[in-house]
Design a protein around this motif. Structure first.
Motif: not given
Ligand SMILES: Cc1ncc(C[n+]2csc(CCOP(=O)(O)OP(=O)(O)O)c2C)c(N)n1
Length: 342
Positions: A53-55, A74-78, A125-128, A155-159, A185-191
């Motif tokens: 979904g992020h490609e 980059p961040y962990y989903r990249d 780091s894993v820390c967002v 980063g993601g939206d929540a970062s 921005n995938n509209l979610l930060a986990i839940s």
């Protein structure tokens, strides 16, 4: 073949081969992501974080990075960003399987904590959110060294919620540092949903509060992601200071292989976004431009062969030695309190 469809990539200064190259990287990212999660369910990998979904967002944005010159945090989903920069599926599977041969951390980090000096890909780091002050520090160094390169901070939206982000963009804007914040921005930060994370409708709106320019892209469309990031990059390369590009996309898979997404979203919501799939979108565009179904299938087949070979190769390689587990964690040559060394 329509004239307006043809004009779209050409108007952006891209050749049809560029678009095919983007498609290839997007498909590679999707196929590797799916294999990681399958291997996890088979008990062959400990952990996975899907990129599906992020490609388009990742590949479109990363296509603006000048390899070997610009710096990328980059961040962990990249995975898509890393693949554009030169990381291979074999390197990815060495990381996922935590092999001693993993060139990113020798099996010490969870997957996608990329580190590749030759690609100027900086680990985090894993820390967002902690990647942003690092990126801005790099940008300050570039400025002090009078280099022309720029820094891409993903980063993601929540970062953009933790203080790290605010301090970083504020500092970068005051000193007009060469850094582009690329926010998927995938509209979610986990839940946690976007509306619970911020009161503005767009992440890009935050930029104005710091005197930086914000751009918004359709992150499900690789050409729009490329274009809006390109505009941000031009602004930043001109010396005008930091920019923020928001790529609106969606994560199809659970947050990680340890997450149960049925607790916070419906299948209909996921299906609604899958109907706008970035790979289908790119395939349709290439088809309109005259690319045959056979050529697209040949790309898929070649990737499949490469990926299966990469998995087999990585699985055959050695695991790290137990005695190396805390290597590089403590200063090995640190003196004892009495001044002697071991
Ligand atoms: C400082 C910090 N707080 C919480 C976490 C736990 N955590 C890991 S990923 C994540 C969600 C991040 O969401 P976002 O930045 O939007 O990226 P996404 O995973 O959606 O791509 C959280 C809360 C963390 N790693 N670091």
């Amino acid at each position: 073949m329509t004239v307006s469809a043809r004009a779209r990539h050409e108007a952006l200064g891209l050749s049809l081969d560029d678009v095919k190259g983007m498609y290839r990287k997007m498909l590679e990212t999707r196929m590797v992501s799916e294999r990681i999660l399958q291997l996890n369910r088979m008990g062959r990998t400990p952990f996975g974080a899907g990129t599906d979904g992020h490609e388009a967002a990742q590949v479109g944005a990363a296509w603006n990075i000048r390899r070997g010159k610009d710096w990328t945090v980059p961040y962990y989903r990249d995975m898509g960003v890393a693949f554009v920069l030169g990381v291979s599926p074999l390197e990815e599977f060495r990381m996922v399987l935590a092999k001693a041969t993993d060139t990113h951390s020798a099996g010490r980090q969870v997957l996608n904590q990329f580190s590749s000096p030759k690609d100027r890909l900086v680990t985090r780091s894993v820390c967002v959110g902690t990647e942003f002050p690092h990126a801005v520090g790099l940008a300050l160094a570039i400025r002090n060294l009078k280099e022309e390169n720029i820094v891409f901070a993903f980063g993601g939206d929540a970062s953009t919620s933790p203080g790290d982000f605010h301090e970083a963009i504020n500092f970068a804007a005051i000193y007009k540092l060469p850094v582009v914040f690329v926010i998927e921005n995938n509209l979610l930060a986990i839940s946690t949903r976007f509306e619970q994370q911020m009161a503005v409708p767009n992440v890009a709106d935050k930029a104005a509060g710091y005197g930086a320019r914000g751009f918004i892209a359709d992150g499900m469309d690789v050409l729009d992601s490329f274009d809006k990031t390109r505009q941000a990059v031009e602004h930043t390369r001109s010396g005008a200071g930091p920019t923020l590009v928001e790529l609106k996309c969606y994560r199809y898979q659970p947050h990680t292989s340890d997450d149960d997404d049925s607790r916070y979203r419906t299948k209909d919501e996921v299906r609604g976004w899958m109907a706008k799939d970035p790979l289908d979108h790119a395939r349709r565009y290439l088809g309109e431009q005259g690319t045959s179904a056979e050529e697209l299938e040949a790309i898929r087949k070649a990737l499949d062969t490469d990926i299966e070979a990469a998995i087999a190769q990585a699985e055959s390689e050695p695991d790290p030695r137990a005695e190396d587990a805390i290597k590089h964690v403590y200063a090995e040559e640190a003196p004892r309190p009495d001044g002697t060394r071991s």
